[in-house]
Design an enzyme around this catalytic site. Structure first.
Site, PDB file in Angstrom:
ATOM      1  N   VAL A  69       7.394 -12.465  -5.239  1.00 56.41           N
ATOM      2  CA  VAL A  69       6.014 -12.180  -4.805  1.00 56.41           C
ATOM      3  C   VAL A  69       5.217 -11.338  -5.795  1.00 56.41           C
ATOM      4  CG1 VAL A  69       6.384 -12.466  -2.310  1.00 56.41           C
ATOM      5  CG2 VAL A  69       6.747 -10.209  -3.364  1.00 56.41           C
ATOM      6  N   ASN A  95       5.189 -10.156   3.981  1.00 58.77           N
ATOM      7  CA  ASN A  95       6.147  -9.134   4.448  1.00 58.77           C
ATOM      8  C   ASN A  95       6.996  -8.517   3.341  1.00 58.77           C
ATOM      9  OD1 ASN A  95       8.304  -7.999   6.495  1.00 58.77           O
ATOM     10  ND2 ASN A  95       9.408  -9.390   5.130  1.00 58.77           N
ATOM     11  N   SER A 160       3.249  -0.217   7.251  1.00 59.37           N
ATOM     12  CA  SER A 160       4.248   0.796   7.617  1.00 59.37           C
ATOM     13  C   SER A 160       3.531   1.978   8.275  1.00 59.37           C
ATOM     14  CB  SER A 160       4.955   1.292   6.353  1.00 59.37           C
ATOM     15  OG  SER A 160       5.728   2.439   6.632  1.00 59.37           O
ATOM     16  N   TYR A 174       6.069   4.803  -2.405  1.00 55.80           N
ATOM     17  CA  TYR A 174       6.062   3.862  -1.265  1.00 55.80           C
ATOM     18  C   TYR A 174       4.890   4.180  -0.333  1.00 55.80           C
ATOM     19  CZ  TYR A 174       7.819   1.330   2.856  1.00 55.80           C
ATOM     20  OH  TYR A 174       7.963   0.490   3.942  1.00 55.80           O
ATOM     21  N   ALA A 176       2.128   5.667  -0.989  1.00 49.61           N
ATOM     22  CA  ALA A 176       0.858   5.290  -1.639  1.00 49.61           C
ATOM     23  C   ALA A 176       0.659   3.774  -1.585  1.00 49.61           C
ATOM     24  CB  ALA A 176       0.853   5.784  -3.084  1.00 49.61           C
ATOM     25  N   SER A 177       1.751   3.024  -1.790  1.00 50.24           N
ATOM     26  CA  SER A 177       1.614   1.550  -1.785  1.00 50.24           C
ATOM     27  C   SER A 177       1.189   1.059  -0.400  1.00 50.24           C
ATOM     28  CB  SER A 177       2.921   0.879  -2.231  1.00 50.24           C
ATOM     29  OG  SER A 177       3.924   0.948  -1.234  1.00 50.24           O
ATOM     30  N   LYS A 178       1.737   1.648   0.654  1.00 51.63           N
ATOM     31  CA  LYS A 178       1.416   1.181   2.008  1.00 51.63           C
ATOM     32  C   LYS A 178       0.005   1.617   2.427  1.00 51.63           C
ATOM     33  CE  LYS A 178       5.190  -1.124   2.843  1.00 51.63           C
ATOM     34  NZ  LYS A 178       5.193  -2.585   3.043  1.00 51.63           N
TER      35      LYS A 178
HETATM   36  N1  LIG Z   1      12.969  -0.871   7.095  1.00 50.72           N
HETATM   37  C1  LIG Z   1      12.022   0.029   7.334  1.00 50.72           C
HETATM   38  O1  LIG Z   1      12.296   1.169   7.735  1.00 50.72           O
HETATM   39  C2  LIG Z   1      10.584  -0.340   7.123  1.00 50.72           C
HETATM   40  C3  LIG Z   1       9.595   0.446   7.710  1.00 50.72           C
HETATM   41  C4  LIG Z   1       8.264   0.108   7.521  1.00 50.72           C
HETATM   42  C5  LIG Z   1       7.928  -0.989   6.762  1.00 50.72           C
HETATM   43  N2  LIG Z   1       8.901  -1.746   6.195  1.00 50.72           N
HETATM   44  C6  LIG Z   1       8.484  -2.905   5.386  1.00 50.72           C
HETATM   45  O2  LIG Z   1       9.076  -4.076   5.902  1.00 50.72           O
HETATM   46  C7  LIG Z   1       9.072  -5.075   4.882  1.00 50.72           C
HETATM   47  C8  LIG Z   1      10.419  -5.765   4.872  1.00 50.72           C
HETATM   48  O3  LIG Z   1      11.419  -4.834   4.491  1.00 50.72           O
HETATM   49  P1  LIG Z   1      12.810  -4.699   5.229  1.00 50.72           P
HETATM   50  O4  LIG Z   1      12.923  -3.316   5.689  1.00 50.72           O
HETATM   51  O5  LIG Z   1      12.993  -5.816   6.170  1.00 50.72           O
HETATM   52  O6  LIG Z   1      13.808  -4.819   3.971  1.00 50.72           O
HETATM   53  P2  LIG Z   1      14.926  -5.866   3.564  1.00 50.72           P
HETATM   54  O7  LIG Z   1      15.400  -5.412   2.230  1.00 50.72           O
HETATM   55  O8  LIG Z   1      15.917  -6.038   4.654  1.00 50.72           O
HETATM   56  O9  LIG Z   1      14.118  -7.235   3.392  1.00 50.72           O
HETATM   57  C9  LIG Z   1      13.179  -7.410   2.355  1.00 50.72           C
HETATM   58  C10 LIG Z   1      13.266  -8.833   1.830  1.00 50.72           C
HETATM   59  O10 LIG Z   1      12.277  -8.963   0.804  1.00 50.72           O
HETATM   60  C11 LIG Z   1      12.863  -9.625  -0.306  1.00 50.72           C
HETATM   61  N3  LIG Z   1      12.157  -9.270  -1.536  1.00 50.72           N
HETATM   62  C12 LIG Z   1      12.200  -8.074  -2.205  1.00 50.72           C
HETATM   63  N4  LIG Z   1      11.473  -8.169  -3.330  1.00 50.72           N
HETATM   64  C13 LIG Z   1      10.958  -9.429  -3.372  1.00 50.72           C
HETATM   65  C14 LIG Z   1      10.149 -10.122  -4.296  1.00 50.72           C
HETATM   66  N5  LIG Z   1       9.712  -9.548  -5.426  1.00 50.72           N
HETATM   67  N6  LIG Z   1       9.828 -11.401  -4.026  1.00 50.72           N
HETATM   68  C15 LIG Z   1      10.275 -12.012  -2.892  1.00 50.72           C
HETATM   69  N7  LIG Z   1      11.064 -11.414  -2.006  1.00 50.72           N
HETATM   70  C16 LIG Z   1      11.396 -10.138  -2.231  1.00 50.72           C
HETATM   71  C17 LIG Z   1      14.312  -9.174  -0.311  1.00 50.72           C
HETATM   72  O11 LIG Z   1      15.143 -10.068  -1.059  1.00 50.72           O
HETATM   73  C18 LIG Z   1      14.632  -9.142   1.178  1.00 50.72           C
HETATM   74  O12 LIG Z   1      15.126 -10.377   1.630  1.00 50.72           O
HETATM   75  C19 LIG Z   1       8.719  -4.354   3.596  1.00 50.72           C
HETATM   76  O13 LIG Z   1       7.356  -4.596   3.283  1.00 50.72           O
HETATM   77  C20 LIG Z   1       8.932  -2.891   3.936  1.00 50.72           C
HETATM   78  O14 LIG Z   1       8.159  -2.038   3.169  1.00 50.72           O
HETATM   79  C21 LIG Z   1      10.222  -1.451   6.355  1.00 50.72           C
END
Ligand SMILES: NC(=O)c1ccc[n+]([C@@H]2O[C@H](COP(=O)([O-])OP(=O)(O)OC[C@H]3O[C@@H](n4cnc5c(N)ncnc54)[C@H](O)[C@@H]3O)[C@@H](O)[C@H]2O)c1
Length: 272
Positions: A69, A95, A160, A174, A176-178
């Site tokens: 992405v 996502n 987030s 992180y 800042a990005s969100k």
């Molecule tokens: N887990 C948390 O506590 C939390 C809280 C708030 C927000 N989020 C957000 O949720 C989203 C999903 O994260 P998650 O926690 O499920 O993590 P995760 O690591 O379980 O899943 C993330 C997925 O994104 C894929 N990915 C990473 N970089 C990529 C790239 N450059 N191109 C394509 N795919 C890519 C990974 O291979 C993985 O399958 C993220 O945006 C994260 O910031 C997570």
């Protein structure tokens, strides 16, 4: 309206970036379980195959595309391939994202010098911004013409609580990005409202996924974050599915530019 009409996503052509794991997988699952036709896009080919096999086992129509992405060309090619296969694209979950590492305080509430702002590496800034913020911009850019062509559609971004809540235990870059993601999606929502495209966000609090090398899979990390929640637990990915379905379905047709915070009260503070 009946619940089955309000939340009807049957046959909706759906894309989920970062769909091979965690919150993206949970979004894909709730869409597929309710009849949507889902394409998982992810940088992890093995993870994609595993996730697709799991969803297909319950009878879902699921496809995969390997996408980075941060690279516009790969997103563009994958969207073209979905449009060619299904004739349209209707729901897009932007996502995919990564951690920026732990915050400046550790689990003992002590300062970690390696996480001090002056020591955060610039290449980490570039990587986190490109994956968490640049990717959402690129995905919305590529999705928009397809959604306009349909006369409308849904974009659901995974933001987030870090977009709003300053956090000692979460990496500064992180956060800042969100924050950037939050304003980007509101701006897109305003511009695209006239085209019947709703742009909204899930705003999870700490959730057990594979993010950050899987550090939240650790029992000690889960116990630590549980003490920061007024409901005394961290989220699991299925906690995201109700809001994901709502934001992808007709039930949210007059809602745009909004975040749904899904954190068990984490951002409200502690009670007892
Ligand atoms: N887990 C948390 O506590 C939390 C809280 C708030 C927000 N989020 C957000 O949720 C989203 C999903 O994260 P998650 O926690 O499920 O993590 P995760 O690591 O379980 O899943 C993330 C997925 O994104 C894929 N990915 C990473 N970089 C990529 C790239 N450059 N191109 C394509 N795919 C890519 C990974 O291979 C993985 O399958 C993220 O945006 C994260 O910031 C997570």
């Amino acid at each position: 309206m009946k619940v089955q009409d309000l939340f009807n996503v049957t046959g909706k052509i759906t894309i989920v970036t970062g769909g091979a794991s965690g919150i993206g997988y949970a979004c894909a699952e709730v869409m597929a379980d309710n009849g949507a036709i889902v394409t998982l896009m992810d940088i992890d080919p093995a993870g994609l195959e595993k996730a697709a096999a799991k969803l297909k086992a319950s009878g879902a129509q699921v496809f995969t595309e390997v996408v980075d992405v941060t690279k516009k060309e790969t997103i563009k090619r994958a969207f073209e391939s979905v449009a060619k296969r299904h004739g349209k694209i209707e729901v897009v979950f932007a996502n995919a994202g990564i951690s920026g590492g732990p915050g400046f305080l550790n689990a003992e509430d002590k300062r970690d010098p390696s996480r001090a702002i002056e020591n955060l590496p610039e290449d980490l800034w570039d990587r986190v911004m490109a994956t968490n913020l640049g990717s959402v911009f690129k995905t919305i850019q590529i999705a928009t013409p397809y959604l306009k062509e349909n006369g409308g559609g849904k974009i659901v971004v995974t933001s987030s609580v870090s977009a709003f809540k300053i956090e000692q235990y979460v990496g500064t870059i992180y956060v800042a990005s969100k924050a950037g993601v939050a304003q980007l999606l509101r701006q897109a929502a305003l511009e695209l409202a006239a085209y019947n495209i709703q742009v909204n966000a899930l705003a999870p609090g700490p959730c057990v996924t594979n993010i950050g090398g899987g550090r939240l899979q650790d029992k000690a990390a889960q116990d630590f974050f549980a003490t920061k929640h007024p409901n005394h637990r961290m989220a699991t990915t299925d906690d995201m599915q109700g809001a994901a379905l709502y934001l992808a379905s007709p039930a949210s047709r007059h809602v745009t530019g909004e975040h749904i915070i899904i954190d068990g009260g984490f951002s409200l503070g502690l009670a007892d």
